[in-house]
Design an enzyme around this catalytic site. Structure first.
Site, short mmCIF file in Angstrom:
data_model
loop_
_atom_site.label_atom_id
_atom_site.label_comp_id
_atom_site.label_asym_id
_atom_site.label_seq_id
_atom_site.Cartn_x
_atom_site.Cartn_y
_atom_site.Cartn_z
N GLU A 68 0.83 -1.22 0.00
CA GLU A 68 0.00 0.00 0.00
C GLU A 68 0.85 1.26 0.00
O GLU A 68 0.61 2.19 0.77
CB GLU A 68 -0.93 0.00 1.23
CG GLU A 68 -1.90 -1.15 1.25
CD GLU A 68 -2.91 -1.05 2.41
OE1 GLU A 68 -2.79 -0.16 3.25
OE2 GLU A 68 -3.84 -1.89 2.43
N GLU A 100 -4.62 -8.74 1.25
CA GLU A 100 -5.20 -8.44 2.56
C GLU A 100 -6.71 -8.46 2.39
O GLU A 100 -7.25 -7.76 1.52
CB GLU A 100 -4.77 -7.06 3.09
CG GLU A 100 -3.41 -7.07 3.73
CD GLU A 100 -3.00 -5.73 4.31
OE1 GLU A 100 -3.85 -5.04 4.91
OE2 GLU A 100 -1.82 -5.39 4.17
C1 GAL Z 1 -4.01 -2.25 5.88
C2 GAL Z 1 -2.50 -2.26 6.08
C3 GAL Z 1 -2.12 -3.15 7.23
C4 GAL Z 1 -2.95 -2.85 8.43
C5 GAL Z 1 -4.41 -3.02 8.10
C6 GAL Z 1 -5.25 -2.76 9.33
O1 GAL Z 1 -4.40 -1.19 5.10
O2 GAL Z 1 -1.84 -2.69 4.93
O3 GAL Z 1 -0.75 -2.97 7.54
O4 GAL Z 1 -2.70 -1.54 8.81
O5 GAL Z 1 -4.73 -2.14 7.06
O6 GAL Z 1 -6.60 -2.90 9.09
#
Ligand code: GAL
Length: 761
Positions: free
Chosen positions: A326, A419
């Site tokens: 990100e 993710e």
């Molecule tokens: C994402 C990020 C992760 C963590 C997560 C929490 O955007 O890549 O490192 O922060 O959100 O919800």
């Protein structure tokens, strides 16, 4: 003489006898400095390492200090270079594998030298020990190295009937060892061992990841580097325990979020057969926190990326390199894409055998950024971001479900969710009312407690604003079968980032809490992921070709008969009130009974992953669920209203541990009633005592709000449980008694044997 550092947090500088030798800013990487010019041989030397851990250097708890191994390596002046062996397996079949080996030898003398290099290959057993005779060898080859220079020699060997490396249960993570010997003038000057695996990984845009011919759906989690109550300091047994618990849930893949892990963790993923995304950076030139890696990115990105690639490229578990998570440059059009291109170019130079990716939560399919990567990794975009009506008309980023757009733009690339979810909960805590929706953003009094209580409901339907419940992610994946799988945010709760209650100590997003206790969500994933181990073992026995055939005819199904009921059933004061009951099961149909009275028989509909009885009216007693699958009786589960706390119970994950000062026993405490039933909402204050040659390293209970210092021997049970972590006094042997006491309750004891051997790890 070299100093080898597996990780020092951060901005390390090394001094020997008062002289600056070198250093490395990024705290997660492994690096080496050459001490030779500064050593006073035959005298006492003073080595000093200075570290500087600036605040606001990360979005999570980074830890600090020498938190990974540090070694002094002495070699002859002519020796194998740092990470100087590279093994690849370009041709793999059931009959034979071609193993390519490159060996780089450094000559630090002032004269040209001639060396002879030879390598023998051995099979390793499950404990990592070489077995029997060499299965192949590369005979001695001689070559010259100029004064102060290096030479890389490449050669190849054939291994007949190779034992392939692949993820269980359908495959086994078999490993080999290459033992390389360097001779100068007939004398052995160096010998290095390189562990590797023989496997073939294909990336198929229509199906996903194919390992040794078998399609493996990525059932993955993201993991941060800390180990809960033990902090960021690496401990092999603690990491192995995490992997064991993840495996029990059905996990087969891990994303190292968002930095190179301790190298021992990759030895474990090799041995246990997890598929790994190795990731290097959370930021490039654009910052996420004021003092993060962006400060040194221009000078250090190349050295850091090459260090990770060179160190980790022999690990069979690593299947994909990620050059960023990100990063702010996703938004940057051509400029950001150009940095991505440069990083991918470095990956190609160091490892032409694996693809490169970067995770995108914002870049769209028609932007320049995604086109730079071999594999499309989306964070949260697959399900869509902030699609709920409450976000309409707000300034906040809203993204429609994006898998189809990326599929259309990149039909030749594998796509998956690097993710997913970021759903939140506090273990064993249930708040009312329960949303009727499949997924909802957490709010005070809607899934969340409030800022005083800092709780998130474990009905497991609530997520961060940009995330989704597990159920919604499953539905999205099932609607887009070309998506190769998912990496849930995240496996274990971690230190820092306690969204949505920022005065807590640790995250709410784990499927497993900080102490290693499964939250209810664990069972939702287990119901979907956990394959049938017996079928897997059979597939392994009939080997490679049969596995191919087998995987065409049979796609792994979650065959572990299991059912999990929530919530607990101790609700004095809720009599007569609606108290929804949800069941997570690998079955497809179930009937729920409360005190013998049917609450109805329900079947999972399309894109439904839980069975819910939302109208149940609470009365104390017993919940009983009978489960069917395909019309046949499958399993059952019960939850009872328990009595008052009466006694404690202790259970050690291992009752025999080594006395090397590192091995650990993780001891789970439960609070029981007079009938011996675990009380799922007990919160008794417990004191742990140790008798014998061991020490209490830390305690925990998985409650993100508990600010009691981790080394404290006193800990309140939380949702009925607490954890004690015990280590043997180095070098001592004998019997250890761990005792847990709580006022007014019968104490509990567990005995451990500590000694030279422990149990094999
Ligand atoms: C994402 C990020 C992760 C963590 C997560 C929490 O955007 O890549 O490192 O922060 O959100 O919800």
């Amino acid at each position: 003489m070299y100093l080898d550092i597996d990780g020092a947090m951060s901005y390390a500088t090394v001094w020997l006898n008062g002289r600056l030798v070198g250093g490395w800013p990024y705290g997660y990487n492994s690096w080496r400095v050459d001490l030779t010019p500064y050593v006073e041989f035959g005298a006492r030397n003073q080595l000093a390492i200075r570290l500087d851990n600036p605040p606001e250097s990360a979005r999570w708890y980074p830890g600090g200090g020498l938190y990974r191994d540090v070694r002094l390596t002495t070699t002859a002046p002519v020796h194998v270079a740092q990470w100087g062996t590279t093994v690849t397996t370009p041709e793999v079949s059931e009959r034979s594998a071609t193993v390519h080996l490159a060996v780089e030898v450094d000559n630090t003398t002032g004269a040209p030298v001639q060396v002879q290099v030879e390598t023998e290959f051995f099979e390793l057993d499950a404990q990592g020990r070489p077995q029997g005779e060499a299965v192949a060898r590369i005979p001695a080859v001689g070559f010259d190295i100029v004064a102060g220079g290096s030479t890389k020699a490449t050669s190849r060997a054939q291994i007949a009937s190779p034992r392939l490396w692949g993820p269980p249960p359908t495959q086994q993570p078999n490993l080999y060892l290459a033992v390389t010997t360097v001779r100068r003038g007939g004398r052995v000057v160096d010998r290095v061992e390189t562990r590797f695996g023989i496997r073939d990984v294909q990336w198929d845009p229509d199906r996903g990841v194919i390992v040794n011919g078998e399609h493996i759906v990525l059932n993955g989690v993201n993991q941060h580097h800390d180990l809960g109550a033990l902090g960021a300091a690496f401990n092999r047994r603690a990491a192995q325990r995490q992997l064991e618990i993840l495996r029990d849930m059905g996990v087969n893949a891990i994303r190292m979020a968002h930095n190179p892990p301790d190298p021992q963790l990759l030895e474990l993923t090799d041995r246990m057969g997890f598929l790994v995304i190795d990731e290097v950076f959370d930021s490039w030139e654009k910052k996420k926190t004021p003092l993060d890696f962006h400060l040194v990115f221009p000078e250090w990105h190349e050295a850091d990326l090459r260090a990770m690639l060179r160190r980790d490229r022999n690990h069979p578990s690593v299947i994909l390199w990620s050059v960023g998570n990100e990063v702010g440059e996703q938004y940057d059009g051509e400029e950001g894409a150009a940095i991505g291109r440069r990083l991918v170019q470095i990956v190609r130079e160091e490892d032409p055998t694996r693809p490169a990716t970067a995770s995108m939560n914002w870049a769209k399919a028609d932007m320049p950024f995604p086109a730079e990567f071999d594999v499309i990794n989306l964070n949260y975009q697959g399900e869509g971001i902030r699609q709920e009506p409450e976000f309409e008309g707000t300034e906040r980023i809203r993204t429609p479900p994006s898998y189809p757009a990326f599929r259309a733009a990149f039909p030749d690339k594998v796509i998956f969710g690097s993710e997913t979810a970021s759903s939140l909960s506090t273990r064993g805590t249930y708040l009312f009312p329960v949303t009727p929706l499949q997924s909802a953003p957490v709010r005070d009094h809607n899934g969340g407690g409030d800022s005083a209580r800092q709780l998130v409901s474990a009905y497991e339907l609530y997520a961060v604003d940009f995330g989704s419940s597990a159920d919604k992610v499953f539905a999205t994946l099932d609607r887009h079968p070309y998506v190769a799988g998912e990496f849930v945010w995240n496996g274990f709760d971690y230190l820092g980032e306690p969204t949505p209650y920022y005065s807590a100590r640790s995250s709410y997003s784990g499927l497993i809490d900080l102490a290693g206790f499964p939250k209810d969500r664990f069972y939702l994933y287990q119901a979907r992921w956990r394959p049938d181990l017996i079928v897997g073992a059979f597939a392994e026995r009939i080997k490679f070709k049969a596995v191919l055939l087998f995987s065409v005819l049979w796609s792994p199904r979650p065959d572990l008969p299991m059912a999990h009921i929530l919530p607990h059933w101790n609700w004095p004061g809720r009599e007569g009130e609606v108290t929804p009951v949800h069941v997570f099961t690998s079955g497809d149909e179930a009937e729920l009974f409360l005190n013998g009275v049917s609450q109805g028989r329900k079947k999972k509909g399309p894109y439904q992953y839980r069975l819910r009885w939302d109208e149940v009216v609470y009365e104390p007693g017993e919940l009983h669920v009978r489960v069917w699958r395909g019309g046949r009786e499958w399993t059952e589960a019960r939850v009872q209203t328990t009595g008052a706390p009466a006694r404690l119970a202790l259970e050690a994950d291992r009752t025999a541990i080594g006395n090397d000062g590192r091995d650990l026993s993780f001891i789970t405490l439960r609070v029981l009633d007079a009938q011996g039933r675990a009380i799922r909402n007990a919160d008794s204050l417990v004191r742990f005592e140790i008798e014998g040659p061991a020490t209490l390293v830390a305690t925990d209970n998985g409650d993100p709000r508990d600010l009691t210092a981790f080394p404290s021997p006193e800990r309140r049970a939380f949702s009925g449980m607490a954890l004690a972590i015990v280590r043997a006094v180095p070098g001592q042997s004998g019997t250890v008694r761990v005792v847990a006491r709580s006022e007014g309750l019968e104490p509990a004891t567990v005995e451990l044997r500590v000694g030279d051997d422990g149990e094999p790890r």
